[in-house]
Design a protein around this motif. Structure first.
Motif, PDB file in Angstrom:
ATOM      1  N   PRO A  43     -57.398  -1.316  50.403  1.00 42.64           N
ATOM      2  CA  PRO A  43     -57.506  -2.730  50.170  1.00 42.64           C
ATOM      3  C   PRO A  43     -59.129  -1.833  49.747  1.00 42.64           C
ATOM      4  N   GLU A  44     -60.247  -1.564  50.079  1.00 44.12           N
ATOM      5  CA  GLU A  44     -61.684  -0.567  49.546  1.00 44.12           C
ATOM      6  C   GLU A  44     -61.488  -0.803  47.950  1.00 44.12           C
ATOM      7  N   PHE A  46     -59.356  -0.686  45.911  1.00 44.40           N
ATOM      8  CA  PHE A  46     -59.040  -1.821  44.874  1.00 44.40           C
ATOM      9  C   PHE A  46     -59.883  -3.044  45.249  1.00 44.40           C
ATOM     10  N   ALA A  47     -60.622  -3.427  46.057  1.00 41.48           N
ATOM     11  CA  ALA A  47     -62.363  -4.042  45.746  1.00 41.48           C
ATOM     12  C   ALA A  47     -63.004  -3.146  44.671  1.00 41.48           C
ATOM     13  N   ALA A  48     -63.067  -1.649  45.604  1.00 42.59           N
ATOM     14  CA  ALA A  48     -63.958  -0.995  43.966  1.00 42.59           C
ATOM     15  C   ALA A  48     -63.678  -0.841  42.494  1.00 42.59           C
ATOM     16  N   ASP A  49     -62.113  -0.935  42.605  1.00 46.28           N
ATOM     17  CA  ASP A  49     -61.639  -1.145  41.159  1.00 46.28           C
ATOM     18  C   ASP A  49     -60.487  -1.494  40.796  1.00 46.28           C
ATOM     19  N   PRO A  50     -60.569  -2.578  40.362  1.00 46.68           N
ATOM     20  CA  PRO A  50     -58.367  -3.136  40.789  1.00 46.68           C
ATOM     21  C   PRO A  50     -58.045  -2.882  39.607  1.00 46.68           C
ATOM     22  N   ALA A 116     -54.786 -12.760  47.511  1.00 47.28           N
ATOM     23  CA  ALA A 116     -55.168 -12.392  48.413  1.00 47.28           C
ATOM     24  C   ALA A 116     -55.808 -13.199  48.741  1.00 47.28           C
ATOM     25  N   PRO A 130     -55.781  -7.233  36.314  1.00 47.92           N
ATOM     26  CA  PRO A 130     -56.776  -8.105  37.776  1.00 47.92           C
ATOM     27  C   PRO A 130     -57.241  -9.569  37.173  1.00 47.92           C
ATOM     28  N   PRO A 141     -57.957 -13.291  44.248  1.00 45.25           N
ATOM     29  CA  PRO A 141     -57.815 -11.957  43.388  1.00 45.25           C
ATOM     30  C   PRO A 141     -56.000 -11.988  43.394  1.00 45.25           C
ATOM     31  N   ARG A 143     -52.285  -8.984  44.103  1.00 44.40           N
ATOM     32  CA  ARG A 143     -51.957  -7.395  44.079  1.00 44.40           C
ATOM     33  C   ARG A 143     -50.899  -6.780  44.228  1.00 44.40           C
TER      34      ARG A 143
END
Length: 231
Positions: A43-44, A46-50, A116, A130, A141, A143
């Motif tokens: 998850p981290e 994805f949050a940083a660079d979807p 999400a 994205p 978002p 995913r």
């Protein structure tokens, strides 16, 4: 000793789909060696660079769509039709394309998207980006419907119930090193079931028996013995 197929639980891992050309994670040429999975499978990440995460799963989705089920998938579909419970750690749809129904995907499915925001899921065979909006709530978002590292696998209660009721638990093409799946063999043993490993090489799990070799060679023969009442 003969076993009723409806009293069998089968767990499949990446080794089953590897012979269809899909990559494993932990062998010497696996995905661990090619990607930092903290960046593309958490998850981290994805949050940083979807965009990077979507690119990774878009490539895996295209790879899976180009692959074909192999003889192990076909044999297991036959076993499933006779009542066996098929649980897979794999996120591809090769079991289904081989004819299996009601496969339990504990790590999610490449061919499904997940919102999400609202939790909706949907069939997803094309690329994801994205800026995609959820077809249900219009937000995001969005995913891949994949269980990432640090998230809880799907259908664990259903899997536990199936293992508690089985007479034979079989692990095919999985390292057996990652929990909770690594604990399934012990759960089966505590429930009084026999346990069998089918793999390229023996793992550290406490199985009652092992069949060593490629899944496409070993699984069809094993399924035939079960269906004939010999295994």
């Amino acid at each position: 000793m003969a076993v009723d197929p409806s009293r069998i639980v089968v767990l499949t891992g990446a080794g089953v789909s590897a012979e269809s050309g899909l990559g494993t994670f932990r062998d010497k040429d696996g995905l661990w060696t090619k990607y930092d999975l903290a960046e593309v499978a958490t998850p981290e990440g994805f949050a940083a660079d979807p965009a990077k995460v979507h690119a990774f799963y878009n490539a895996r989705r295209r790879n899976a769509l180009e692959a074909a089920p192999n003889a192990a998938h076909v044999a297991l579909a036959r076993l499933g039709a006779a009542g066996a419970v098929i649980v897979t750690q794999n996120v591809d749809d090769l079991h289904e394309r081989a004819g299996a129904r009601d496969v339990i995907h504990m790590h999610g499915e490449l061919m499904r998207g997940l919102c999400a925001a609202c939790g909706a899921t949907w069939a997803q065979q094309g690329d994801m980006e994205p800026g995609d909006a959820c077809p249900d709530c219009g937000k995001g978002p969005c995913r891949p419907d994949i269980v990432w590292f640090g998230e809880f696998p799907y259908h664990m209660e259903r899997i536990a119930e199936a293992i508690a009721a089985c007479d034979l638990f079989v692990a095919i093409g999985t390292s057996g090193e990652v929990y909770p799946a690594a604990g399934f063999v012990e759960e089966a043993r505590r429930a009084g079931a026999r346990t069998l490993e089918i793999n390229l090489e023996a793992t550290g799990g406490r199985f009652d028996a092992r069949l060593i070799g490629p899944a496409t060679d070993v699984v069809p023969g094993w399924v035939a013995t079960v269906m004939d009442g010999r295994g």
